[in-house]
Write a protein that holds these residues in place. Structure first.
Motif, PDB file in Angstrom:
ATOM      1  N   SER A  81     -24.867 -25.476 -34.610  1.00  0.00           N
ATOM      2  CA  SER A  81     -23.758 -25.559 -35.141  1.00  0.00           C
ATOM      3  C   SER A  81     -22.459 -25.117 -33.811  1.00  0.00           C
ATOM      4  CB  SER A  81     -23.359 -24.803 -36.276  1.00  0.00           C
ATOM      5  OG  SER A  81     -21.908 -24.801 -36.662  1.00  0.00           O
ATOM      6  N   VAL A  82     -22.839 -24.089 -33.190  1.00  0.00           N
ATOM      7  CA  VAL A  82     -21.934 -23.763 -32.141  1.00  0.00           C
ATOM      8  C   VAL A  82     -21.915 -24.887 -31.047  1.00  0.00           C
ATOM      9  CG1 VAL A  82     -21.467 -22.264 -30.045  1.00  0.00           C
ATOM     10  CG2 VAL A  82     -22.181 -21.136 -32.480  1.00  0.00           C
ATOM     11  N   ARG A  83     -22.725 -25.536 -30.585  1.00  0.00           N
ATOM     12  CA  ARG A  83     -23.039 -26.476 -29.574  1.00  0.00           C
ATOM     13  C   ARG A  83     -22.175 -27.657 -30.005  1.00  0.00           C
ATOM     14  NH1 ARG A  83     -29.407 -25.765 -27.616  1.00  0.00           N
ATOM     15  NH2 ARG A  83     -28.951 -24.187 -26.037  1.00  0.00           N
ATOM     16  N   THR A  84     -22.316 -28.144 -31.276  1.00  0.00           N
ATOM     17  CA  THR A  84     -21.530 -29.104 -31.631  1.00  0.00           C
ATOM     18  C   THR A  84     -20.352 -29.069 -32.203  1.00  0.00           C
ATOM     19  OG1 THR A  84     -22.686 -28.839 -33.865  1.00  0.00           O
ATOM     20  CG2 THR A  84     -23.859 -30.156 -32.181  1.00  0.00           C
ATOM     21  N   SER A  85     -19.757 -27.909 -32.172  1.00  0.00           N
ATOM     22  CA  SER A  85     -18.496 -27.642 -32.599  1.00  0.00           C
ATOM     23  C   SER A  85     -17.480 -28.261 -31.659  1.00  0.00           C
ATOM     24  CB  SER A  85     -18.030 -26.101 -32.805  1.00  0.00           C
ATOM     25  OG  SER A  85     -16.956 -26.017 -33.466  1.00  0.00           O
ATOM     26  N   PRO A  86     -16.257 -28.832 -31.958  1.00  0.00           N
ATOM     27  CA  PRO A  86     -15.526 -29.522 -31.056  1.00  0.00           C
ATOM     28  C   PRO A  86     -14.675 -28.326 -30.250  1.00  0.00           C
ATOM     29  CG  PRO A  86     -14.988 -30.221 -33.335  1.00  0.00           C
ATOM     30  CD  PRO A  86     -16.188 -29.216 -33.539  1.00  0.00           C
ATOM     31  N   GLY A  87     -14.506 -28.428 -28.938  1.00  0.00           N
ATOM     32  CA  GLY A  87     -13.850 -27.537 -28.140  1.00  0.00           C
ATOM     33  C   GLY A  87     -14.940 -26.568 -27.511  1.00  0.00           C
ATOM     34  N   VAL A  88     -16.200 -26.706 -27.706  1.00  0.00           N
ATOM     35  CA  VAL A  88     -17.071 -25.895 -27.263  1.00  0.00           C
ATOM     36  C   VAL A  88     -17.821 -26.652 -26.093  1.00  0.00           C
ATOM     37  CG1 VAL A  88     -19.289 -24.424 -27.385  1.00  0.00           C
ATOM     38  CG2 VAL A  88     -17.519 -24.288 -29.263  1.00  0.00           C
ATOM     39  N   ALA A  89     -17.809 -26.084 -24.931  1.00  0.00           N
ATOM     40  CA  ALA A  89     -18.413 -26.623 -23.669  1.00  0.00           C
ATOM     41  C   ALA A  89     -20.039 -26.355 -23.636  1.00  0.00           C
ATOM     42  CB  ALA A  89     -17.830 -26.223 -22.436  1.00  0.00           C
TER      43      ALA A  89
END
Length: 365
Positions: A81-89
């Motif tokens: 979920s963190v990796r696919t969240s907008p704004g996360v590189a």
């Protein structure tokens, strides 16, 4: 001399000073709250140079990654979920301990920018949907976001509370209603005008990107404390003179003459002290110095010297509504004279008394 000039045209003076404050307050329309880490200094600080170099070769938010803590049993689900969240590189698990997992997430946006705050808010919403993960998002950017939200919340809560306390103190001190309300409004007007002027100077003249989150509340605390202090000094003396001279107009004139020099001197000195903050290369201190300095000068030279005396002269005895200190003092003096002289002076004219120094007094200032 200035008080006499105000007394001659109180309506024009009140209107002109109000228009001046309103014109300065228009500057708030261009206000922007929040400064990024690279916008905190007026000079090119080494930390800013390092951050810019880091941003040139890595993700802009790599220097201050978001930190996600969640239940270890949901580690894979949370990481995806963190990796696919907008704004996360990028994101990775960095440690596991006592049933918890810690994930480091580098953002694509520079720390403490609107884009980075949006990424944190989006990340929190996405993780809140994961049942049982109990994920929490922290880190420097998340902390600064919470501080900014808290500052705006505090401004909305603390400002009315402080104004209510100020109003109650003035009500008790002056024993009337209209004057305390008007004085409280002048304090608010001074603050809004100072914020507008400070925004114009900071953004239009000095080129600062915006106001720090702490500036509005700190400036309000300083300006309200100082403004009410000057209000109390001027108006309590004015009320004493109004009772003594049986006239609000005369009371304002003598009250202003007695306190004007002290208030003006104190205001100019205090504004100079706050202006000294401008030599510190930290933008938040420079902005506080500018806004409070301008506010103190406005309060000293415009509001306390022109606006308040003009309102008192314009309203006359109504300024103290529902009290009538001048009329009450006049009736008391006439009653005393009538009891002492049986309603007549030496020349036999009814309704005129004799003052302590032997001068005739008809009750008018």
């Amino acid at each position: 001399r200035f008080g006499a000039a105000v007394a001659r045209r109180p309506g024009a003076v009140a209107l002109a000073s109000t228009v001046l404050l309103a014109a300065l307050a228009v500057g708030l329309s261009s206000a922007r709250l929040g400064l990024s880490q690279t916008q905190q200094f007026r000079v090119r600080a080494p930390s800013v140079v390092a951050l810019q170099a880091l941003r040139a070769h890595f993700a802009a938010g790599a220097s201050d990654p978001a930190v996600v803590i969640a239940q270890e049993g949901h580690a894979r689900q949370v990481l995806d979920s963190v990796r696919t969240s907008p704004g996360v590189a990028s994101a990775r698990i960095i440690t596991r301990s006592r049933g918890l997992v810690q994930i480091s997430a580098s953002l694509t946006a520079e720390p403490d920018t609107p884009a980075s705050f949006t990424a944190i808010r989006t990340l929190r919403r996405n993780l809140a949907r994961l049942t049982g993960a109990r994920a929490a998002v922290g880190g420097v950017v998340a902390t600064d976001l919470d501080v900014g939200d808290a500052a705006r919340h505090d401004l909305a809560v603390i400002v009315p509370v402080i104004l209510a306390v100020v109003l109650v103190v003035l009500l008790v001190l002056l024993r009337c209603v209209l004057a305390p309300v008007l004085l409280t409004l002048t304090v608010v007007g001074t603050y809004v005008a100072a914020m507008g002027a400070g925004t114009l100077i900071s953004r239009g003249v000095l080129g600062y990107p915006g106001l720090d989150n702490q500036v509005p509340l700190l400036a309000f605390l300083f300006l309200v404390a100082l403004g009410v202090d000057y209000n109390i000094f001027l108006i309590t003396r004015t009320r004493e003179e109004t009772v003594l001279r049986h006239s609000t107009g005369a009371g304002v004139l003598h009250g202003l003459a007695a306190t004007g020099g002290v208030i003006t001197s104190a205001g100019v000195l205090l504004a100079s002290v706050f202006a000294a903050l401008a030599v510190i290369p930290v933008i938040v201190l420079t902005e506080i110095g500018i806004i409070v300095g301008v506010g103190v000068l406005l309060d000293t030279l415009v509001v306390r010297t022109a606006t308040v005396p003009a309102l008192a002269n314009l309203l006359g005895e109504r300024f103290w509504w529902p009290a009538h200190p001048a009329a009450a003092a006049h009736r008391a003096a006439r009653g005393k004279d009538q009891r002492g002289g049986h309603g007549a002076t030496r020349d036999g004219v009814s309704g005129r008394g004799e003052t302590d120094d032997g001068a005739a007094d008809d009750g008018e200032s």
